[in-house]
Structure formats: C-alpha cells, structure tokens
Design a protein around this motif. Structure first.
Motif, short mmCIF file in Angstrom:
data_model
loop_
_atom_site.label_atom_id
_atom_site.label_comp_id
_atom_site.label_asym_id
_atom_site.label_seq_id
_atom_site.Cartn_x
_atom_site.Cartn_y
_atom_site.Cartn_z
N ASN A 44 3.87 -4.69 -5.82
CA ASN A 44 3.13 -5.33 -4.73
C ASN A 44 4.06 -6.20 -3.89
OD1 ASN A 44 0.71 -4.14 -5.33
ND2 ASN A 44 -0.05 -5.86 -6.56
N ALA A 45 4.98 -6.87 -4.55
CA ALA A 45 5.95 -7.69 -3.80
C ALA A 45 6.82 -6.80 -2.92
CB ALA A 45 6.80 -8.51 -4.76
N GLN A 46 7.24 -5.65 -3.48
CA GLN A 46 8.05 -4.73 -2.68
C GLN A 46 7.25 -4.17 -1.51
OE1 GLN A 46 9.45 -1.80 -5.46
NE2 GLN A 46 11.35 -2.91 -5.85
N ILE A 47 6.00 -3.82 -1.77
CA ILE A 47 5.15 -3.29 -0.70
C ILE A 47 4.96 -4.35 0.39
CG2 ILE A 47 2.78 -2.58 -0.15
CD1 ILE A 47 2.76 -1.12 -2.85
N ALA A 48 4.75 -5.60 -0.02
CA ALA A 48 4.60 -6.67 0.96
C ALA A 48 5.89 -6.86 1.76
CB ALA A 48 4.22 -7.98 0.26
N GLU A 49 7.02 -6.73 1.07
CA GLU A 49 8.31 -6.86 1.77
C GLU A 49 8.51 -5.71 2.75
OE1 GLU A 49 12.98 -6.72 0.50
OE2 GLU A 49 11.57 -7.69 -0.87
N PHE A 50 8.15 -4.48 2.32
CA PHE A 50 8.26 -3.33 3.21
C PHE A 50 7.33 -3.47 4.41
CE2 PHE A 50 9.72 -0.63 -0.57
CZ PHE A 50 11.05 -0.78 -0.22
N ASN A 51 6.14 -3.98 4.17
CA ASN A 51 5.22 -4.20 5.29
C ASN A 51 5.77 -5.22 6.27
OD1 ASN A 51 3.35 -2.33 4.42
ND2 ASN A 51 2.13 -3.82 3.27
N GLN A 52 6.41 -6.26 5.75
CA GLN A 52 7.01 -7.28 6.62
C GLN A 52 8.14 -6.66 7.45
OE1 GLN A 52 6.04 -10.34 7.23
NE2 GLN A 52 7.71 -10.66 8.67
N VAL A 53 8.97 -5.84 6.81
CA VAL A 53 10.06 -5.16 7.54
C VAL A 53 9.47 -4.23 8.60
CG1 VAL A 53 11.92 -3.48 7.28
CG2 VAL A 53 11.72 -5.36 5.66
N LYS A 54 8.38 -3.53 8.24
CA LYS A 54 7.74 -2.61 9.19
C LYS A 54 7.22 -3.37 10.40
CE LYS A 54 3.89 0.57 9.61
NZ LYS A 54 2.70 1.12 8.95
#
Length: 163
Positions: free
Chosen positions: A53-63
């Motif tokens: 979930n932390a990685q997904i949140a980080e990827f969403n932030q990058v997106k």
C-alpha cells in the motif's frame, strides 16, 4: 519480540509440566506452536500489505506529479504556439511581395565584362579572331579550375630486372 532467557523458558516449561501433566503437555505444545505460526504469518501478511500500500501510494504520488508536469508542459507549449502565431501574424503583415524581395540583378559590369568589351572593341577584327582562344566562358574557366584541383594520376615506373 520478547526477550526470554533460557532460564525463564525452563521455568515456564516446568510450570506447564506440573499444571498440565505429561499426557496433555505435548498436545498443548503442538497447538501453541500452530497458533504462534498463524500469528506470525498474519503479522507478515499485514506487513507486506502495508508495504505494498505504501508503494502504491508512492506510485500514485509519482503519477500525479508526472501528470501535473505534463499539463504544465502542454500549457507552456500552447502559450509558446500562441506567441509564435502572434509574431508570424505581425511579420506577415509587414512582408513585401515576392517580386520586391528578389535580390538585385547582376549586370555584366559586375563581372568585369565592360572592360573586356572595351578592349575587344579597340582591337581590330583580325586580331579578334586570334584572341578568341584567350577569352573563355565562365563555364570553361570553372571546368579548368576543377580539372586543375583534381589529383593527377602519375604512374610509377616499373623497374624490370634481368635474369
């Protein structure tokens, strides 16, 4: 997790042996081991899900950062296009017609032809025929220069030896 020394674990084992007895102690130990294993697997799954979930949140932030950057670039390009269009409109209103933009036409005087004509007019017609080989066209002069610039083939003499 918890810090148990060997002595503390031995004390807990002796108390369990006294309380449970030798018949039920192996069954209770097996069940306790199963429950500890299940709890450890559950904790590992929770940790991995939190990490994903932390990685997904980080990827969403990058997106979102990339989409904002793309929108900014698109906006800047549109502004630049409008600016260029505005300048071309200003320039096109000031552009002269094509016939007025042509370069100034060259005359034979620009190439020194007047001097040749004067020298030829002074000479008589008999000497003009003799001088015609000296007057070359611009094309012939260019071809001569081109020929002179080429490297010449010079065969090397082959020495033969007698036997």
């Amino acid at each position: 997790m918890f810090d148990f020394s060997f002595a503390e674990m031995m004390l807990a084992g002796v108390v369990a042996l006294i309380v449970l007895g030798p018949e039920r102690l192996p069954i209770v130990a097996r069940k306790t081991g199963e429950w500890v294993g299940k709890i450890q697997r559950l904790a590992a799954n929770v940790k991995s899900e939190l990490a994903s979930n932390a990685q997904i949140a980080e990827f969403n932030q990058v997106k979102t950062d990339l989409t904002h950057a793309a929108e900014n670039i698109k906006h800047d390009l549109q502004d630049f296009g409008k600016h260029i269009q505005k300048q071309t409109d200003e320039i096109s209103s000031e552009i002269l017609p094509a016939w007025e933009r042509l370069p100034e036409q060259k005359t034979p005087a620009d190439f020194g032809m007047n001097e040749m004509e004067q020298s030829l007019s002074v000479a008589d017609s008999g000497s003009l025929k003799n001088m015609s080989w000296q007057i070359k066209s611009l094309r012939k002069q260019a071809m001569t220069r081109k020929r002179d610039m080429r490297p010449r083939y010079r065969p090397t003499p082959k020495l033969r030896s007698r036997r």
